[in-house]
Write a protein that holds these residues in place. Structure first.
Motif, PDB file in Angstrom:
ATOM      1  N   LYS A 196       1.372   7.307  -6.511  1.00  0.00           N
ATOM      2  CA  LYS A 196       0.124   7.994  -6.678  1.00  0.00           C
ATOM      3  C   LYS A 196       0.911   9.397  -6.367  1.00  0.00           C
ATOM      4  O   LYS A 196       0.525  10.588  -7.310  1.00  0.00           O
ATOM      5  CB  LYS A 196      -1.102   7.866  -6.128  1.00  0.00           C
ATOM      6  N   ILE A 197       1.765   9.531  -5.310  1.00  0.00           N
ATOM      7  CA  ILE A 197       2.385  10.909  -4.928  1.00  0.00           C
ATOM      8  C   ILE A 197       2.968  11.296  -6.071  1.00  0.00           C
ATOM      9  O   ILE A 197       3.149  12.437  -6.543  1.00  0.00           O
ATOM     10  CB  ILE A 197       2.863  10.629  -3.435  1.00  0.00           C
ATOM     11  N   ASN A 198       4.010  10.249  -6.436  1.00  0.00           N
ATOM     12  CA  ASN A 198       5.127  10.738  -7.655  1.00  0.00           C
ATOM     13  C   ASN A 198       4.113  11.000  -8.949  1.00  0.00           C
ATOM     14  O   ASN A 198       4.855  12.263  -9.497  1.00  0.00           O
ATOM     15  CB  ASN A 198       5.892   9.450  -7.645  1.00  0.00           C
ATOM     16  N   THR A 199       3.269  10.465  -9.047  1.00  0.00           N
ATOM     17  CA  THR A 199       2.431  10.943 -10.353  1.00  0.00           C
ATOM     18  C   THR A 199       1.977  12.392 -10.161  1.00  0.00           C
ATOM     19  O   THR A 199       1.901  13.270 -11.111  1.00  0.00           O
ATOM     20  CB  THR A 199       0.982  10.053 -10.841  1.00  0.00           C
ATOM     21  N   LYS A 200       1.287  12.698  -8.944  1.00  0.00           N
ATOM     22  CA  LYS A 200       0.781  14.075  -8.580  1.00  0.00           C
ATOM     23  C   LYS A 200       1.881  15.156  -8.593  1.00  0.00           C
ATOM     24  O   LYS A 200       2.061  16.129  -9.493  1.00  0.00           O
ATOM     25  CB  LYS A 200       0.246  14.214  -7.176  1.00  0.00           C
ATOM     26  N   LEU A 201       3.128  14.629  -8.233  1.00  0.00           N
ATOM     27  CA  LEU A 201       4.259  15.608  -7.948  1.00  0.00           C
ATOM     28  C   LEU A 201       4.764  15.849  -9.434  1.00  0.00           C
ATOM     29  O   LEU A 201       5.269  16.896  -9.956  1.00  0.00           O
ATOM     30  CB  LEU A 201       5.589  15.228  -7.212  1.00  0.00           C
ATOM     31  N   ALA A 202       4.886  14.864 -10.507  1.00  0.00           N
ATOM     32  CA  ALA A 202       5.206  14.906 -11.527  1.00  0.00           C
ATOM     33  C   ALA A 202       4.325  15.959 -12.614  1.00  0.00           C
ATOM     34  O   ALA A 202       4.712  16.983 -13.348  1.00  0.00           O
ATOM     35  CB  ALA A 202       5.302  13.561 -12.520  1.00  0.00           C
ATOM     36  N   ALA A 203       2.967  15.741 -12.321  1.00  0.00           N
ATOM     37  CA  ALA A 203       1.777  16.654 -12.798  1.00  0.00           C
ATOM     38  C   ALA A 203       1.973  18.119 -12.460  1.00  0.00           C
ATOM     39  O   ALA A 203       1.983  19.039 -13.294  1.00  0.00           O
ATOM     40  CB  ALA A 203       0.471  16.408 -12.354  1.00  0.00           C
ATOM     41  N   ILE A 204       2.458  18.276 -11.322  1.00  0.00           N
ATOM     42  CA  ILE A 204       2.637  19.602 -10.651  1.00  0.00           C
ATOM     43  C   ILE A 204       3.803  20.149 -11.435  1.00  0.00           C
ATOM     44  O   ILE A 204       3.984  21.522 -11.757  1.00  0.00           O
ATOM     45  CB  ILE A 204       2.921  19.886  -9.169  1.00  0.00           C
ATOM     46  N   ARG A 205       5.144  19.472 -11.771  1.00  0.00           N
ATOM     47  CA  ARG A 205       6.012  19.957 -12.078  1.00  0.00           C
ATOM     48  C   ARG A 205       5.754  20.275 -13.793  1.00  0.00           C
ATOM     49  O   ARG A 205       6.733  21.347 -14.235  1.00  0.00           O
ATOM     50  CB  ARG A 205       7.197  18.939 -12.315  1.00  0.00           C
ATOM     51  N   THR A 206       5.048  19.578 -14.411  1.00  0.00           N
ATOM     52  CA  THR A 206       4.815  19.857 -15.643  1.00  0.00           C
ATOM     53  C   THR A 206       4.290  21.192 -15.874  1.00  0.00           C
ATOM     54  O   THR A 206       4.055  21.897 -17.035  1.00  0.00           O
ATOM     55  CB  THR A 206       3.812  18.715 -16.403  1.00  0.00           C
ATOM     56  N   GLN A 207       3.694  21.822 -14.657  1.00  0.00           N
ATOM     57  CA  GLN A 207       2.889  23.059 -14.824  1.00  0.00           C
ATOM     58  C   GLN A 207       4.120  24.216 -14.582  1.00  0.00           C
ATOM     59  O   GLN A 207       3.857  25.464 -14.273  1.00  0.00           O
ATOM     60  CB  GLN A 207       1.862  23.156 -13.879  1.00  0.00           C
ATOM     61  N   ASN A 208       5.425  23.660 -14.344  1.00  0.00           N
ATOM     62  CA  ASN A 208       6.433  24.537 -13.932  1.00  0.00           C
ATOM     63  C   ASN A 208       6.328  25.173 -12.632  1.00  0.00           C
ATOM     64  O   ASN A 208       6.555  26.384 -12.434  1.00  0.00           O
ATOM     65  CB  ASN A 208       6.767  25.858 -14.979  1.00  0.00           C
ATOM     66  N   LEU A 209       5.520  24.359 -11.907  1.00  0.00           N
ATOM     67  CA  LEU A 209       5.434  24.652 -10.200  1.00  0.00           C
ATOM     68  C   LEU A 209       6.352  23.852  -9.294  1.00  0.00           C
ATOM     69  O   LEU A 209       6.774  22.690  -9.663  1.00  0.00           O
ATOM     70  CB  LEU A 209       3.876  24.533  -9.971  1.00  0.00           C
TER      71      LEU A 209
ATOM     72  N   GLN B  29       0.702  -1.394  -0.208  1.00  0.00           N
ATOM     73  CA  GLN B  29      -0.022   0.150   0.138  1.00  0.00           C
ATOM     74  C   GLN B  29       0.816   1.264  -0.149  1.00  0.00           C
ATOM     75  O   GLN B  29       0.589   2.120  -0.657  1.00  0.00           O
ATOM     76  CB  GLN B  29      -0.942  -0.017   1.076  1.00  0.00           C
ATOM     77  N   ARG B  30       2.020   1.169   0.838  1.00  0.00           N
ATOM     78  CA  ARG B  30       2.748   2.493   0.849  1.00  0.00           C
ATOM     79  C   ARG B  30       3.287   2.711  -0.445  1.00  0.00           C
ATOM     80  O   ARG B  30       3.782   3.660  -1.208  1.00  0.00           O
ATOM     81  CB  ARG B  30       3.983   2.209   1.965  1.00  0.00           C
ATOM     82  N   HIS B  31       4.081   1.259  -1.062  1.00  0.00           N
ATOM     83  CA  HIS B  31       4.537   1.702  -2.453  1.00  0.00           C
ATOM     84  C   HIS B  31       3.533   1.959  -3.481  1.00  0.00           C
ATOM     85  O   HIS B  31       3.782   3.158  -4.372  1.00  0.00           O
ATOM     86  CB  HIS B  31       5.054   0.183  -3.074  1.00  0.00           C
TER      87      HIS B  31
ATOM     88  N   ASP C 107      -1.793  10.245   4.042  1.00  0.00           N
ATOM     89  CA  ASP C 107      -2.030  11.602   4.585  1.00  0.00           C
ATOM     90  C   ASP C 107      -1.515  12.475   3.473  1.00  0.00           C
ATOM     91  O   ASP C 107      -2.505  13.592   3.122  1.00  0.00           O
ATOM     92  CB  ASP C 107      -1.602  11.747   5.864  1.00  0.00           C
ATOM     93  N   LEU C 108      -0.358  12.436   3.178  1.00  0.00           N
ATOM     94  CA  LEU C 108       0.076  13.486   2.155  1.00  0.00           C
ATOM     95  C   LEU C 108      -0.545  13.416   0.775  1.00  0.00           C
ATOM     96  O   LEU C 108      -1.113  14.697   0.123  1.00  0.00           O
ATOM     97  CB  LEU C 108       1.613  13.072   1.928  1.00  0.00           C
ATOM     98  N   LEU C 109      -0.886  12.254   0.269  1.00  0.00           N
ATOM     99  CA  LEU C 109      -1.918  12.096  -0.707  1.00  0.00           C
ATOM    100  C   LEU C 109      -3.119  12.813  -0.779  1.00  0.00           C
ATOM    101  O   LEU C 109      -3.559  13.460  -1.641  1.00  0.00           O
ATOM    102  CB  LEU C 109      -1.982  10.670  -1.204  1.00  0.00           C
TER     103      LEU C 109
END
Length: 469
Positions: free
Chosen positions: A46-59, A39-41, A311-313
């Motif tokens: 999912k967190i890494n996917t979210k962070l990658a999506a944020i980076r694509t917005q140059n944020l 579950q942690r993995h 929690d972070l997710l």
């Protein structure tokens, strides 16, 4: 069968049962650990996917990126460099004169019903003369084109941001200066002091932190109350009022809540690796009533069992929804914020995967409400200035706000809490411009302190001339 043989057989059966029992427990624990790791993995993916999506917005997604995201400005162009130099020349006066001159209590010369006596004029003169160099630096600072406070965002939540206390001290000094100018008959200079006070408040508008937004709100509140105090004492030249009105109108568009959201989200992501006991300042956890040893066990499970990642997710999901809300008009954003809070904030103790989210979400959502209040105050202030311009040029008050357009206001300003025009009431001594506040009800233009009822939350700008004139 011999007794010893029976005893041996019984012992073997008990031994087998114990082995199977403990083996089953061990297997269950191993399966539970394997499931937790899985579950942690999965959650981390999912967190890494979210962070990658944020980076694509140059944020930004970490503190180093945030520090780069918050553009550095050369000292020669940075108004903050000059602004903060004022404190090397600032002469403290608050502690000596605050009860008599520095606050808005009934015994203060700031209180509009109190006249500016010769003794008050002498004290005002002394404060301003002793702070001449500090004031010159402040005026030079607001002439600079850009602002950036010297904050190392790599430090994250541990950064104490000591420079943020200065703007509010400056706005209070400028309030005294404006009253000093008025006492000496320099009406245009008095309004200029207020204008500089608004500019100092707006020096925080580009900061990517929630605390900077809150400090700016506090500074703008001081600036508005200073202007209200002046207008209740005397009339001012219409061109000066028009210039200040435009400055305040520009101030409304300077707040970028998305920038603040992106900054705060990065702070949270960057500090998530910290131990939960240091990171979370909340008394509402699933195990806050447990004995201390078990509380430590609960935090250990939260840290290592995948709940912290979940929690972070959840927090990132909320930020995603809040990002969409911040693009709406203030009234709709307020409604959507309350719906979001109802969905994500538990009535009782939060679950293990919502400990930090339940603590952080109300803080993040509060900026929507505070922003609506900020816009409201700026709009009623602009409208009050337009009414004063009308009065100065027509020697009478407008009977309704519609008379202000288009000469004094391009269009009627709307109340963010109702999306209807602001309210206006002529009184025996002047007028009141006001918003209904959060309850969206017209309470007659009275503040809560005047009516002393919790239901009354009108936001009011009052101009009622007294004998102090």
């Amino acid at each position: 069968m011999e007794p010893s043989t029976q005893t041996t057989g019984s012992w073997l059966r008990r031994h087998r049962l114990a082995v199977f029992g403990w083996g089953g427990i061990l297997l269950f624990i191993l399966l539970l650990l394997a499931f937790s790791l899985f579950q942690r993995h999965r959650t981390q993916g999912k967190i890494n996917t979210k962070l990658a999506a944020i980076r694509t917005q140059n944020l930004p997604t970490n503190l180093a990126e945030l520090d780069t995201f918050y553009t550095h400005i050369p000292d020669a162009d940075n108004g903050t460099v000059l602004l903060l130099q004022y404190r090397n020349h600032y002469v403290e006066w608050d502690e000596i004169y605050a009860p008599w001159i520095g606050d808005l209590s009934s015994n203060s010369v700031m209180y509009v019903t109190n006249p500016i006596t010769p003794a008050a004029r002498a004290i005002l003169q002394g404060i301003i003369v002793s702070n001449q160099t500090a004031l010159r630096l402040i005026y030079d600072a607001v002439a600079k084109p850009k602002w950036r406070y010297p904050v190392d965002l790599n430090q994250g939540a541990t950064n104490l941001l000591p420079d943020l206390i200065e703007p509010k001290k400056i706005t209070k000094l400028l309030r005294v200066e404006s009253l000093h100018h008025l006492a000496e008959g320099r009406h245009s200079a008095a309004l200029k002091s207020i204008g500089v006070s608004f500019q100092v408040s707006d020096s925080l508008a580009g900061e990517p932190t929630l605390i900077s937004f809150l400090v700016r709100n506090a500074c703008l509140s001081v600036s508005e109350s200073s202007l209200e105090m002046l207008l209740q004492r005397d009339g001012f030249p219409s061109p000066d009022l028009a210039s200040l009105q435009q400055m305040i109108a520009d101030s409304e568009s300077k707040t970028d809540l998305l920038r603040i959201l992106h900054g705060e989200r990065t702070f949270i992501i960057g500090s998530w690796h910290e131990p939960a006991g240091q990171q979370l300042f909340t008394s509402s956890t699933p195990f806050d009533t447990w004995p201390p040893p078990l509380q430590k066990f609960g935090w250990a499970v939260y840290e290592s069992g995948g709940a912290k990642s979940a929690d972070l997710l959840n927090f990132l999901y909320i930020c995603e929804e809040l990002e969409a809300i911040l693009k709406l008009d203030p009234m709709t954003a307020l409604q959507q914020t309350r719906t979001l809070e109802d969905r994500f904030i538990p009535l009782g103790k939060p679950s293990m995967d919502m400990i930090a989210t339940a603590y952080l979400t109300p803080i993040m959502l509060s900026m929507v409400e505070k922003h609506a209040g900020l816009i409201t105050r700026l709009r009623i202030t602009q409208t009050a200035l337009a009414i004063e311009r009308f009065r100065m040029e027509n020697k009478s008050l407008p009977k309704k706000l519609g008379e202000l357009t288009p000469q004094y206001l391009k269009a009627p300003l709307l109340d963010p809490f109702t999306q209807s025009p602001l309210l206006y009431r002529i009184t025996k001594k002047g007028f009141r411009v006001y918003s209904t506040g959060e309850n969206a009800q017209d309470d007659g233009g009275f503040t809560r302190s005047e009516k002393e009822t919790p239901e009354n939350d009108d936001i009011v700008f009052t101009v009622e001339r007294t004998s102090a004139r």
